[in-house]
Design a protein around this motif. Structure first.
Motif, short mmCIF file in Angstrom:
data_model
loop_
_atom_site.label_atom_id
_atom_site.label_comp_id
_atom_site.label_asym_id
_atom_site.label_seq_id
_atom_site.Cartn_x
_atom_site.Cartn_y
_atom_site.Cartn_z
N MET A 1 12.73 48.31 86.83
CA MET A 1 11.39 48.62 87.37
C MET A 1 10.76 47.34 87.89
N ASN A 2 10.32 47.38 89.14
CA ASN A 2 9.72 46.18 89.72
C ASN A 2 8.30 46.00 89.25
N LYS A 3 7.97 44.86 88.81
CA LYS A 3 6.60 44.51 88.36
C LYS A 3 6.20 43.24 89.07
N SER A 4 4.94 43.06 89.31
CA SER A 4 4.48 41.84 89.98
C SER A 4 4.58 40.66 89.04
N ALA A 5 4.75 39.50 89.65
CA ALA A 5 4.92 38.28 88.84
C ALA A 5 3.72 38.03 87.97
N PHE A 6 2.53 38.30 88.51
CA PHE A 6 1.36 37.94 87.70
C PHE A 6 1.17 38.90 86.53
N PHE A 7 1.67 40.16 86.67
CA PHE A 7 1.55 41.06 85.53
C PHE A 7 2.54 40.69 84.43
N LEU A 8 3.75 40.27 84.84
CA LEU A 8 4.70 39.81 83.83
C LEU A 8 4.15 38.59 83.11
N ALA A 9 3.56 37.67 83.88
CA ALA A 9 2.99 36.47 83.26
C ALA A 9 1.81 36.81 82.38
N ALA A 10 1.00 37.77 82.85
CA ALA A 10 -0.17 38.16 82.04
C ALA A 10 0.28 38.80 80.75
N LEU A 11 1.39 39.61 80.82
CA LEU A 11 1.88 40.24 79.60
C LEU A 11 2.39 39.21 78.62
N CYS A 12 3.09 38.18 79.16
CA CYS A 12 3.59 37.14 78.26
C CYS A 12 2.44 36.38 77.63
N SER A 13 1.46 35.96 78.47
CA SER A 13 0.32 35.23 77.90
C SER A 13 -0.51 36.14 77.04
N GLY A 14 -0.44 37.45 77.30
CA GLY A 14 -1.21 38.41 76.51
C GLY A 14 -0.72 38.55 75.10
N THR A 15 0.39 37.87 74.73
CA THR A 15 0.81 37.91 73.34
C THR A 15 -0.24 37.33 72.43
N LEU A 16 -1.20 36.54 72.97
CA LEU A 16 -2.32 36.07 72.17
C LEU A 16 -3.09 37.25 71.62
N LEU A 17 -3.09 38.37 72.37
CA LEU A 17 -3.80 39.56 71.93
C LEU A 17 -2.85 40.59 71.32
N LEU A 18 -1.70 40.76 71.95
CA LEU A 18 -0.89 41.92 71.62
C LEU A 18 0.21 41.66 70.58
N ASN A 78 -0.91 46.06 82.65
CA ASN A 78 0.47 45.58 82.64
C ASN A 78 1.45 46.67 83.06
N ALA A 79 1.08 47.94 82.80
CA ALA A 79 1.98 49.05 83.09
C ALA A 79 1.95 49.46 84.56
N MET A 80 1.02 48.92 85.32
CA MET A 80 0.88 49.33 86.71
C MET A 80 2.04 48.83 87.58
N LYS A 81 2.46 49.66 88.52
CA LYS A 81 3.50 49.29 89.47
C LYS A 81 2.82 48.77 90.73
N MET A 82 3.14 47.54 91.09
CA MET A 82 2.51 46.92 92.25
C MET A 82 3.14 47.41 93.55
N LYS A 83 2.30 47.77 94.53
CA LYS A 83 2.77 48.25 95.83
C LYS A 83 3.14 47.10 96.75
N GLY A 84 2.42 45.96 96.62
CA GLY A 84 2.64 44.85 97.52
C GLY A 84 1.63 44.79 98.64
N ASN A 85 0.53 45.55 98.49
CA ASN A 85 -0.58 45.47 99.44
C ASN A 85 -1.78 44.91 98.68
N THR A 86 -2.39 43.86 99.17
CA THR A 86 -3.45 43.17 98.43
C THR A 86 -4.61 44.09 98.10
N ASP A 87 -5.07 44.88 99.05
CA ASP A 87 -6.22 45.75 98.82
C ASP A 87 -5.88 46.86 97.83
N HIS A 88 -4.73 47.47 98.01
CA HIS A 88 -4.30 48.54 97.10
C HIS A 88 -4.19 48.03 95.68
N ASP A 89 -3.50 46.90 95.49
CA ASP A 89 -3.25 46.41 94.14
C ASP A 89 -4.53 45.89 93.49
#
Length: 273
Positions: A1-18, A78-89
């Motif tokens: 499943m393709n995920k945006s780089a910033f969501f993967l990074a946010a999920l990793c840094s989100g271990t402070l919470l999760l 984090n679960a969102m699938k990124m389309k690759g359009n700035t406005d949409h995402d």
């Protein structure tokens, strides 16, 4: 499943919470892992947004309803699938972010006592719900928009700016105290700042005129409220008293909770104080 780089990074840094993920893997298993197995591991990491975040968030949820609300928002983003359009995402991301603010405002209206914080919670809830109603048809319209950025490329300017907004929220997450009004004040300040940073990314890289107008309004309104939160915080520093924690982190990093669970900072099991 393709995920945006910033969501993967946010999920990793989100271990402070999760909480941490499978920290007990043995060194031997890692050392003997084949190249094929490593590829499988990397693929699995791409599906991390599909994990049961409600279970991962148990420790933080036991510490604070506000933290549990933040966890829920992060899991959905984090679960969102990124389309690759700035406005949409941006639109779909901000919808979940706004819903998180509404949930936090509801908690303040339920638990808070301070008149100023309750008034701000009422205003934030009304404003965010109005913007959600305005943004939903725009987000739906943008479902057919063409791609114009690379969500998997950390060097992409929009990806990098959105990632920074998420990293900043994780990095600046406050240590919660006994007073619910102070907790709302601190959590919403961080939450608002990440919305401002996201809106600035839309202004810099978005194309949709209406959405960019909304982003500008968000920046103006939420920066004003951030200053109001900071002014109130300065006048109410006496409320910065911590609870006598029933459970604390064995790493002495300040993580604590009222019940058994995971440390909201490092993910280790809390120990009875």
């Amino acid at each position: 499943m393709n995920k945006s780089a910033f969501f993967l990074a946010a999920l990793c840094s989100g271990t402070l919470l999760l909480g941490s993920c499978n920290a007990d893997k043995s060194a031997d298993t890692t050392a003997t892992e084949t190249s094929s197995a490593k590829a499988d591991t990397a693929a699995a990491a791409g599906d991390m947004a599909g994990m049961d975040h409600s279970k991962m968030a148990d420790g933080a949820a036991g510490t604070s309803p506000l933290m549990a609300s933040m966890n829920d928002m992060m899991a959905k983003m984090n679960a969102m699938k990124m389309k690759g359009n700035t406005d949409h995402d941006f639109a779909h991301m901000m919808l979940e972010h706004h819903k998180g603010a509404v949930a936090m405002a509801d908690i303040e209206l339920r638990d808070g006592k301070d008149a100023t914080m309750r008034q701000m919670a009422e205003k934030i809830k009304a404003d965010q719900q109005k913007e959600i109603g305005e943004m939903e048809p725009i987000a739906e319209r943008l479902d057919s928009a063409p791609t114009n950025y690379k969500p998997q490329d950390p060097a992409d300017p929009f990806t990098a700016q959105m990632k920074a907004s998420m990293d900043g929220m994780m990095k600046n997450m406050p240590q919660l105290v006994a007073d619910p009004d102070m907790n709302f004040n601190m959590m919403m300040t961080v939450h608002h700042q990440s919305a401002v940073d996201m809106a600035k990314a839309e202004l810099a890289h978005g194309k949709d005129t209406k959405l960019k107008e909304m982003a500008k309004m968000m920046i103006d309104a939420q920066q004003k409220e951030i200053q109001q939160f900071k002014d109130w915080h300065t006048k109410n520093e006496g409320k910065m008293k911590t609870n006598a924690a029933a459970y604390v982190c064995p790493m002495n990093d300040g993580g604590q909770g009222d019940a058994p669970g995971k440390c909201p900072k490092c993910g280790m099991d809390l120990k009875k104080a």
